[in-house]
Design a protein around this motif. Structure first.
Motif, PDB file in Angstrom:
ATOM      1  N   UNK A 136      -1.499  17.144 -12.895  1.00 27.79           N
ATOM      2  CA  UNK A 136      -0.961  17.569 -11.591  1.00 27.79           C
ATOM      3  C   UNK A 136      -1.386  16.662 -10.445  1.00 27.79           C
ATOM      4  N   UNK A 137      -2.612  16.122 -10.480  1.00 28.33           N
ATOM      5  CA  UNK A 137      -3.088  15.339  -9.326  1.00 28.33           C
ATOM      6  C   UNK A 137      -2.313  14.034  -9.216  1.00 28.33           C
ATOM      7  N   UNK A 138      -2.228  13.304 -10.334  1.00 24.96           N
ATOM      8  CA  UNK A 138      -1.514  12.025 -10.307  1.00 24.96           C
ATOM      9  C   UNK A 138      -0.073  12.221  -9.862  1.00 24.96           C
ATOM     10  N   UNK A 139       0.585  13.240 -10.444  1.00 22.24           N
ATOM     11  CA  UNK A 139       2.005  13.444 -10.132  1.00 22.24           C
ATOM     12  C   UNK A 139       2.182  13.860  -8.675  1.00 22.24           C
ATOM     13  N   UNK A 140       1.315  14.740  -8.153  1.00 23.61           N
ATOM     14  CA  UNK A 140       1.525  15.162  -6.765  1.00 23.61           C
ATOM     15  C   UNK A 140       1.218  14.020  -5.799  1.00 23.61           C
ATOM     16  N   UNK A 141       0.230  13.167  -6.127  1.00 25.20           N
ATOM     17  CA  UNK A 141      -0.035  12.020  -5.254  1.00 25.20           C
ATOM     18  C   UNK A 141       1.166  11.072  -5.242  1.00 25.20           C
ATOM     19  N   UNK A 142       1.775  10.872  -6.411  1.00 18.86           N
ATOM     20  CA  UNK A 142       2.936   9.994  -6.492  1.00 18.86           C
ATOM     21  C   UNK A 142       4.095  10.559  -5.683  1.00 18.86           C
ATOM     22  N   UNK A 143       4.317  11.880  -5.804  1.00 16.90           N
ATOM     23  CA  UNK A 143       5.419  12.492  -5.052  1.00 16.90           C
ATOM     24  C   UNK A 143       5.157  12.375  -3.556  1.00 16.90           C
ATOM     25  N   UNK A 144       3.901  12.578  -3.164  1.00 12.76           N
ATOM     26  CA  UNK A 144       3.535  12.418  -1.748  1.00 12.76           C
ATOM     27  C   UNK A 144       3.818  10.988  -1.298  1.00 12.76           C
ATOM     28  N   UNK A 145       3.425  10.022  -2.124  1.00 15.90           N
ATOM     29  CA  UNK A 145       3.645   8.613  -1.781  1.00 15.90           C
ATOM     30  C   UNK A 145       5.129   8.303  -1.619  1.00 15.90           C
ATOM     31  N   UNK A 146       5.935   8.758  -2.580  1.00 16.43           N
ATOM     32  CA  UNK A 146       7.376   8.476  -2.514  1.00 16.43           C
ATOM     33  C   UNK A 146       7.983   9.138  -1.281  1.00 16.43           C
ATOM     34  N   UNK A 147       7.565  10.417  -1.032  1.00 12.79           N
ATOM     35  CA  UNK A 147       8.109  11.132   0.122  1.00 12.79           C
ATOM     36  C   UNK A 147       7.757  10.392   1.409  1.00 12.79           C
ATOM     37  N   UNK A 148       6.512   9.858   1.524  1.00 11.30           N
ATOM     38  CA  UNK A 148       6.157   9.156   2.763  1.00 11.30           C
ATOM     39  C   UNK A 148       6.957   7.878   2.919  1.00 11.30           C
ATOM     40  N   UNK A 149       7.151   7.157   1.814  1.00 10.74           N
ATOM     41  CA  UNK A 149       7.934   5.914   1.896  1.00 10.74           C
ATOM     42  C   UNK A 149       9.358   6.227   2.360  1.00 10.74           C
ATOM     43  N   UNK A 150       9.971   7.268   1.787  1.00 12.39           N
ATOM     44  CA  UNK A 150      11.334   7.633   2.185  1.00 12.39           C
ATOM     45  C   UNK A 150      11.368   8.063   3.646  1.00 12.39           C
ATOM     46  N   UNK A 151      10.392   8.883   4.043  1.00 10.27           N
ATOM     47  CA  UNK A 151      10.361   9.386   5.407  1.00 10.27           C
ATOM     48  C   UNK A 151      10.176   8.246   6.408  1.00 10.27           C
ATOM     49  N   UNK A 152       9.232   7.349   6.128  1.00  8.65           N
ATOM     50  CA  UNK A 152       8.970   6.239   7.048  1.00  8.65           C
ATOM     51  C   UNK A 152      10.187   5.313   7.137  1.00  8.65           C
ATOM     52  N   UNK A 153      10.824   5.065   6.004  1.00 13.98           N
ATOM     53  CA  UNK A 153      12.021   4.214   6.018  1.00 13.98           C
ATOM     54  C   UNK A 153      13.104   4.855   6.871  1.00 13.98           C
ATOM     55  N   UNK A 154      13.271   6.203   6.698  1.00 12.96           N
ATOM     56  CA  UNK A 154      14.281   6.900   7.483  1.00 12.96           C
ATOM     57  C   UNK A 154      13.957   6.825   8.973  1.00 12.96           C
ATOM     58  N   UNK A 155      12.697   7.094   9.317  1.00 16.04           N
ATOM     59  CA  UNK A 155      12.280   7.064  10.714  1.00 16.04           C
ATOM     60  C   UNK A 155      12.550   5.706  11.348  1.00 16.04           C
ATOM     61  N   UNK A 156      12.347   4.650  10.556  1.00 14.86           N
ATOM     62  CA  UNK A 156      12.517   3.303  11.078  1.00 14.86           C
ATOM     63  C   UNK A 156      13.987   2.942  11.222  1.00 14.86           C
ATOM     64  N   UNK A 157      14.788   3.339  10.238  1.00 18.85           N
ATOM     65  CA  UNK A 157      16.175   2.871  10.205  1.00 18.85           C
ATOM     66  C   UNK A 157      17.108   3.746  11.030  1.00 18.85           C
ATOM     67  N   UNK A 158      16.749   5.022  11.221  1.00 12.12           N
ATOM     68  CA  UNK A 158      17.674   5.947  11.864  1.00 12.12           C
ATOM     69  C   UNK A 158      17.920   5.596  13.325  1.00 12.12           C
TER      70      UNK A 158
END
Lengths: 259, 224
Positions: A136-158
């Motif tokens: 659970x720890x590895x997977x939740x950290x990865x999901x957090x990482x992916x979510x932040x990358x998507x969110x930051x990309x959206x914030x920058x590009x929008x």
């Protein structure tokens, strides 16, 4: 490797004279519906690759690769943007806790931890269980990482107006024109107020556009010089008709030299 | 005829074992989309390789016209884009391929991660893969400057400013990449070109070879 007495070689080389049969392995004893890579599976991969290639070529045909104007360090107010897959890092560095005095955190510590963790994932998540539920720890950290990358990309590009950006930065071939300063028209150009707004080399300025790379006839230029156009008021030209003719011919000649 | 040619070479070089090593490997049922459609997730690695091949080929053709010099770089790209037959398609493939390869790498990484396929004994191959990802990002970063248009120039300036602010090694890194502590110019372009065309592809090929040899030696990870 086979060694010992009785081995035969090709000539004086180390190539064995005994030929091995060139026949595929038999996969019938393998578990499940195992298939041979060559040629059965490769043919299917080939078909998938062909479909992918057609889609990819459609993309390139529909959207030509963008090109902006030639790099000019003096361009004022150009807002730089990296390629889209770096936008998340670029955006991250804009936040208060990741810039200024905390730059080291934003540029080195945080990305270093994230990408270092990715690199060393097999050692951080080193228990044998492979299922998502077992780590659970590895997977939740990865999901957090992916979510932040998507969110930051959206914030920058929008907040970027991509269409206006593209319109303002269309590629234009820089034209190199020859200014013949001995032309009688250049004297007229200097003696009237033209030079004040349109510049010494017809390069234009803050108040007026360049007179190079324009597609106007002698008569049209004469008309504009006398009657004005756009922000240019009428009555700017104060010379004789002959001088007006020389001026217009000069401008046309400069434009022809650039072709 | 072909068989005779093959036998002629085989007698002298003994290529059959080498060829059988390449051709003979099993495709297990759980990775074959023909048997389980959900196995399409196993395609992403192969598609990454496919796009990489597109990048190599289109890049080779681009260098037939591209001139890495600040006077002519942009002009050569403009010429390629507007005058050369199919130049727009070749440049388009290289441009879009750079984005598609990142997407495919990302999906491939996710597949391997969520299946836990990096666990013992495949730790080394995971690390080689992550290094390949970094190299691909480096290729994207250096390739972005090469058209020498405004977005290339100003983005690279920002990148180098960020590199410069890194403590201890920042200024040396910037000078190494840009060719000068202050100027982003002719030296920067030639260095990025050299990195993009020689240094990073060399590292990419070496690591790709390791990646594939390890896959072949260890076999693909089993079903969950």
């Amino acid at each position: 490797m086979h060694k010992g007495k009785g081995m035969k070689f090709v000539g004086d080389s180390r190539i064995t004279a005994e030929r091995k049969p060139n026949i595929p392995k038999d996969y019938s004893e393998y578990p499940g519906k195992t298939e041979a890579f060559w040629p059965n599976f490769l043919l299917k991969e080939w078909l998938v690759g062909a479909v992918f290639l057609v889609g990819f070529l459609c993309l390139t045909a529909a959207h030509p690769a963008p090109l902006e104007g030639i790099a000019d360090p003096t361009t004022a107010g150009y807002i730089p943007l990296p390629d889209w897959y770096f936008l998340f890092l670029y955006q991250f560095l804009k936040y208060e806790f990741a810039s200024g005095p905390y730059f080291v955190i934003g540029a080195i510590v945080a990305p270093g931890l994230a990408f270092g963790g990715l690199l060393l994932a097999p050692f951080l998540d080193n228990r044998p269980g492979r299922k998502v539920s077992q780590r659970p720890i590895a997977v939740s950290l990865m999901i957090l990482g992916i979510a932040s990358v998507f969110w930051l990309t959206y914030e920058s590009a929008a907040h970027v107006d991509w269409e206006t950006r593209a319109e303002q930065n269309t590629p234009e071939m820089p034209v190199e024109v020859e200014i013949d300063e001995s032309h009688p028209g250049y004297e007229v150009y200097q003696n009237n107020s033209c030079i004040q707004c349109h510049g010494e080399s017809l390069e234009g300025g803050a108040a007026a556009p360049a007179l190079t790379n324009i597609d106007l006839s002698v008569d049209e230029i004469k008309d504009i010089a006398v009657n004005g156009i756009g922000d240019m008021p009428p009555g700017q030209f104060e010379g004789s008709d002959e001088e007006l003719q020389q001026l217009a011919e000069f401008i046309v000649q400069v434009n022809e030299s650039g072709d | 005829m072909l068989q005779k040619l093959y036998d002629w070479v085989d007698e002298r070089v003994d290529i059959t074992p080498l060829w059988r090593d390449i051709a003979d490997h099993e495709v297990p049922e759980h990775v074959n989309p023909a048997h389980h459609f959900s196995a399409f997730v196993y395609c992403f690695g192969g598609l990454t390789f496919f796009v990489t091949v597109i990048q190599i080929l289109s890049g080779m053709f681009l260098t037939m016209y591209y001139v890495p010099d600040i006077e002519n770089a942009w002009r050569s790209v403009y010429y390629l884009q507007t005058e050369v037959a199919h130049g727009q398609i070749v440049r388009g493939m290289h441009h879009w391929g750079a984005s598609v390869v990142i997407v495919m790498l990302f999906l491939h990484t996710l597949r391997v991660f969520f299946q836990g396929a990096y666990k013992k004994p495949r730790e080394l191959n995971w690390m080689v893969g992550v290094l390949l990802f970094f190299i691909m990002l480096g290729l994207g970063l250096t390739g972005y400057l090469l058209p020498w248009d405004n977005k290339a120039y100003f983005a690279t300036q920002v990148t180098l400013e960020i590199a410069e602010k890194v403590p201890f090694i920042g200024e040396a890194t910037k000078t190494l990449l840009a060719g000068d502590p202050n100027i982003v110019g002719a030296q920067t372009l030639t260095r990025f070109f050299a990195i993009h065309v020689f240094f990073l592809p060399a590292a990419l090929f070496a690591l790709m070879a390791v990646h594939f040899i390890l896959i072949r030696k260890q076999g693909i990870s089993g079903p969950l």
